[in-house]
Design a protein around this motif. Structure first.
Motif, PDB file in Angstrom:
ATOM      1  N   VAL A 330       0.855  -1.195   0.000  1.00 54.93           N
ATOM      2  CA  VAL A 330       0.000   0.000   0.000  1.00 54.93           C
ATOM      3  C   VAL A 330       0.887   1.240   0.000  1.00 54.93           C
ATOM      4  O   VAL A 330       1.599   1.493   0.966  1.00 54.93           O
ATOM      5  N   GLU A 331       0.838   2.007  -1.071  1.00 54.39           N
ATOM      6  CA  GLU A 331       1.716   3.171  -1.187  1.00 54.39           C
ATOM      7  C   GLU A 331       0.985   4.484  -0.956  1.00 54.39           C
ATOM      8  O   GLU A 331       1.604   5.537  -0.905  1.00 54.39           O
ATOM      9  N   ARG A 332      -0.321   4.458  -0.781  1.00 55.49           N
ATOM     10  CA  ARG A 332      -1.091   5.679  -0.520  1.00 55.49           C
ATOM     11  C   ARG A 332      -1.145   5.956   0.980  1.00 55.49           C
ATOM     12  O   ARG A 332      -0.698   5.145   1.801  1.00 55.49           O
ATOM     13  N   ALA A 333      -1.698   7.098   1.332  1.00 60.25           N
ATOM     14  CA  ALA A 333      -1.848   7.459   2.743  1.00 60.25           C
ATOM     15  C   ALA A 333      -2.865   6.527   3.412  1.00 60.25           C
ATOM     16  O   ALA A 333      -3.961   6.318   2.890  1.00 60.25           O
ATOM     17  N   CYS A 334      -2.497   5.961   4.558  1.00 60.60           N
ATOM     18  CA  CYS A 334      -3.346   4.987   5.251  1.00 60.60           C
ATOM     19  C   CYS A 334      -3.810   5.457   6.623  1.00 60.60           C
ATOM     20  O   CYS A 334      -4.766   4.902   7.178  1.00 60.60           O
ATOM     21  N   LEU A 335      -3.124   6.431   7.210  1.00 63.67           N
ATOM     22  CA  LEU A 335      -3.462   6.833   8.571  1.00 63.67           C
ATOM     23  C   LEU A 335      -4.900   7.321   8.729  1.00 63.67           C
ATOM     24  O   LEU A 335      -5.493   7.111   9.796  1.00 63.67           O
TER      25      LEU A 335
END
Length: 893
Positions: A330-335
């Motif tokens: 997963v390379e997108r923002a996850c927070l």
């Protein structure tokens, strides 16, 4: 049984045994030698070590803690986590071993319906210290444990002390047998995975003298008042009561783990061994779950990401979580999906994480966004470094790995991962060596100011004879008696001219550095001697230590002295400190209560104030803050101080610095009543008009979610404005315009300058194009490759060389061609090589040629196979460098 219920039962049980319930202290430790609260007993250290008298005989708490020393092990075992909760019960000279063991056994084994935890008695084992026959006998007497379930261990496992002379004693640990599926039989002495430690009882009964190591120390005798310090790991008990494999799967952590699995599309399988094909991904999900919770709690307690201290730990936790998600694909923002899951899991015990979530989320999300940019920019540099290392046939150097870490924030694990994917090794030893050097430099800087865990026994001995009485609120000079003179940490009988010493007085008007206010300076004079006070610190609470140098005569250790504070410097510091309170109130008035103080520093004429805010302040906002502050100064508000109970101060709405450790009685400083009301032990002016004026110098970022404003006050503010006025006058005279027309004239001048620069750039490009057309004819064939090696002499910079080289490469057509151009800019030589596709297919690489040329120039360089550049320090060797490039092309195999 849920974690919230475990904590509730703990508090309820011990309060029923006459313990005072003490709320959890902040994760930010008040101990200057600790970054964080690392154990449940940390808030009670002053009482356990007899530095302060405990306000209660018995206490119980559920303390939130952070430890990151073994962060690399997180996710790999059932026990390692960074954030954890320690349930503790404490006795300060009241009960001892018998009661502590009785309480523990009763709570663990009582039925759930009777308020206990309902553990199977037959699954509990204990360890005691080798020689602690008393504890062993009590376990048999109280719990009925058979002798074979009471194992004796040595000092390494079952003896506690601080590492310094002071209290210490044996301990007894309680273990739970998880069953044959988790390991061999034989108790905790055989296997501490199957037999998991849940509760440690420390019996502080001895005074230790010389402490040489964990296992090598001298016992001076028994303590006059024996203490009990116990700690039960809430998460460890939760994994047992909830029947899960590890603490990551307990109710407060599992929701984040599940969110990570859902986002990544991976299946979580509870894999515990490296042989399991799911283990790698499971470890990564456990890392995410642990680190997200830790970050949530740290930000809740006022920590913000930065490159040092607590902020660096928080930054590392967030970035490790982001990296783990990246490794899960997963390379997108996850927070924005992970952090709310942690909030919902923790809010039952810690409601502030929900109440303050908007601020917490803003800080965390900004840090993730920043790190994703870091990965993007660092990846480009990483690829260049891999290309250069492969061309040179070497591993990625430790210096390069360190630069990626230090400059781009690349974790070493990410560097290792990307290098491994490229089939390249990394000089980890070199990297670790450079990291160690950096840490040692930082530690040396820190030791220069704080004593940390240094031997404080001499100060504790002096404190036992009475606290230093501070008279500086009411007077700036007065008579006092020298209680001790110290040199090199030891008492001395006298000090002579030139000696640098530490002096403890019976009473002092000198303010010791605290609360962000710099220490007073001044003079100590007596019969035949004068000493200059350079600094004042409090190595232990209640004792002021004056760092001084003897300027005249000889000073005896029992001298009477005249202590005189530098009045002008103190007044300027008071102006700054009151100015800080005014700026804080102005920020609240303009930005709102969310602009919370995160730290401050005040010294003569200057203040620095850090506060929580997510974006830079506009010039209009800065002007408004400055105006509100100066109106408060002009209005001549009274500054009042009152000492009252902490509860009363909070009821009045007094602002406290989050994470600060306050006593039961506090000092409240008010400016115009409720306009500004803060807990503060510093010194202040009597009326705001005594500040004179306040001038803001601007604001800057000091980590994600935090800003810093600086200001001058009093005469320093006047001098700053006078200097700016002189500068404006000088510019007006220089441009021959009135000051009110300066912006217009400067804008016109800058526009003319930009126009001229554009014209110069156009002419330079035309010149380079003409030069390229002339140079094409100089190409010569070397081993089937067309080569131009040109010395451009003095050049504007690397851009000129690149423009010329790429133009020449295009003009040479599709046949194998190499262009090497060099020049000197600002006295330093530089070289750039460009190759076309045919040349690269023939084995000619730009990076290798640049490295060769740059080496001759006394420097280095590199880049990709098609274009690379380098530089050096020896301009005279440019011809030799170009000749070497041509020679290498001609002689290649």
């Amino acid at each position: 049984m849920q974690s919230q219920e475990i904590a509730r039962r703990w508090i309820e049980f011990f309060t029923s045994k006459a313990h005072t319930a003490v709320p959890s202290a902040s994760l930010v430790s008040s101990d200057p030698s600790l970054l964080f609260t690392v154990a449940g007993m940390v808030p009670f250290i002053p009482y356990l070590t007899a530095r302060e008298e405990a306000p209660y005989d018995r206490a119980v708490s559920v303390q939130k803690c952070i430890r990151t020393g073994d962060i690399e092990e997180v996710g790999k075992t059932a026990r390692h986590g960074t954030f954890f909760q320690m349930c503790g019960n404490f006795s300060f000279g009241d009960y001892f071993k018998k009661e502590a063991i009785g309480f523990a056994w009763e709570l663990l084994t009582s039925s759930i319906s009777d308020g206990g935890y309902g553990l199977d008695k037959d699954r509990l084992w204990v360890t005691v210290y080798l020689d602690d026959d008393e504890a062993a006998a009590l376990w048999q007497q109280i719990a009925g444990l058979p002798a074979d379930r009471i194992q004796r261990m040595g000092k390494k496992d079952n003896y506690w002390h601080t590492g310094q002379p002071g209290p210490g004693g044996p301990c007894s640990e309680i273990y739970y047998d998880r069953g044959p599926a988790y390991g061999p039989e034989g108790g905790p002495a055989v296997d501490d995975v199957r037999y998991i430690e849940i509760w440690n009882l420390v019996f502080m009964q001895y005074q230790l003298a010389e402490v040489r190591s964990k296992e090598d120390f001298d016992i001076a005798g028994e303590l006059p008042k024996k203490n009990i310090d116990t700690g039960l790991g809430l998460e460890r008990l939760a994994l047992i009561l909830q029947g899960v494999e590890n603490f990551y799967e307990t109710d407060q952590v599992r929701p984040v783990l599940d969110a990570a699995a859902a986002i990544s599309g991976k299946e979580y399988t509870s894999a515990e061994t490296a042989a399991d094909p799911h283990h790698t991904d499971d470890v990564r999900m456990r890392v995410v779950a642990d680190h997200i919770r830790s970050a949530l709690m740290l930000i809740s307690d006022g920590v913000t990401p930065s490159n040092e201290g607590r902020g660096y730990v928080l930054r590392r936790l967030i970035r490790r979580a982001v990296r783990a998600m990246r490794l899960l694909g997963v390379e997108r923002a996850c927070l924005p999906e992970l952090l709310p899951a942690s909030r919902d899991a923790m809010k039952g015990v810690y409601p502030q994480v929900e109440a303050d979530f908007e601020r917490i989320a803003r800080i965390a999300y900004a840090e993730e966004k920043s790190f994703l940019r870091t990965i993007a920019s660092g990846t480009a540099r990483m690829e260049e470094a891999v290309t250069e290392s492969k061309a040179a046939g070497t591993s990625l150097s430790g210096a390069e790995a360190f630069a990626l870490h230090d400059t781009y924030g690349f974790p070493i694990d990410l560097t290792l991962e990307m290098a491994e994917e490229a089939g390249l090794a990394v000089d980890e030893a070199g990297f670790r060596s450079l990291m160690l050097e950096q840490r040692q430099r930082a530690q040396a800087d820190a030791r220069g100011k704080k004593s940390g865990h240094a031997d404080l026994s001499v100060f504790n001995e002096l404190l036992a004879g009475g606290q230093t009485v501070f008279t500086g609120y009411d007077e700036l000079d007065g008579e006092s008696r020298v209680r001790a003179i110290l040199s090199g940490g030891r008492k001395v009988a006298h000090a002579s001219t030139g000696d640098e010493i530490e002096i403890v007085l019976a009473q002092t008007p000198f303010y010791a550095e605290a609360g962000g206010q710099a220490a007073d300076t001044g003079l100590l004079s007596g019969d035949g001697f004068v000493a200059e006070v350079l600094d004042v610190q409090r190595p232990v609470k209640g004792l002021s230590v004056h760092k001084a140098i003897v300027r005249e005569g000889e000073m005896p250790a029992d001298a009477m002295v005249r202590a005189a504070v530098d009045r002008q410097r103190r007044h300027a510091a008071e102006q700054a400190h009151t100015g800080t309170h005014i700026v804080h109130a102005a920020l609240h008035q303009i930005l709102g209560p969310e602009a919370l103080q995160r730290g401050s520093f005040n010294k003569a004429g200057y203040l620095r104030f850090d506060f929580s805010w997510g974006e830079g302040l506009s010039s209009a906002t800065r002007s408004e803050i400055e105006e509100v502050s100066n109106i408060a100064i002009r209005n001549n508000y009274r500054v009042d101080t009152n000492v009252m109970a902490l509860a009363d101060a909070k009821a009045l709405g007094a602002t406290a610095l989050f994470g600060e450790n306050y006593g039961s009685d506090v000092r409240v400083v008010e400016i115009d009543g409720a306009w500004s009301r803060e807990l503060c032990g510093g010194t202040h002016v009597a009326n705001t008009s005594l500040i004179g004026s306040l001038t803001l110098l601007g604001d800057q970022s000091v980590g994600s979610g935090n800003r810093r404003v600086e200001a001058f006050v009093g005469m320093d503010a006047f001098r700053h404005l006078a200097a700016e006025r002189a500068l404006v006058t000088e510019l007006s005279d220089m441009l021959n315009v009135p000051s009110n027309l300066l912006p217009e004239r400067l804008a016109a001048t800058l526009n003319k300058l930009k126009t001229a620069e554009k014209e110069l750039e156009r002419l330079r490009k035309d010149q380079l194009a003409a030069q390229a057309a002339a140079l094409v004819g100089t190409a010569r064939s070397l081993a089937g490759v067309q080569v131009i090696a040109h010395d451009g002499g003095a050049v504007g910079g690397a851009d000129d060389l690149r423009t010329l080289a790429l133009d020449l490469r295009n003009r040479l057509g599709s046949a194998a061609a190499v262009v090497a151009v060099a020049g000197v800019a600002n006295g330093r030589p530089m070289v750039l090589v460009a190759t076309n596709e045919a040349a690269r297919e023939a084995g000619v690489k730009a990076g290798a040629l640049v490295k060769l040329a740059a080496g001759i120039l006394g420097g280095g360089g590199g880049g990709k196979d098609d274009v690379a550049q380098g530089g050096g320090s020896e301009p005279a060797k440019v011809p030799a460098a170009l000749a070497a490039v041509a020679g290498a092309i001609e002689q290649r195999s």
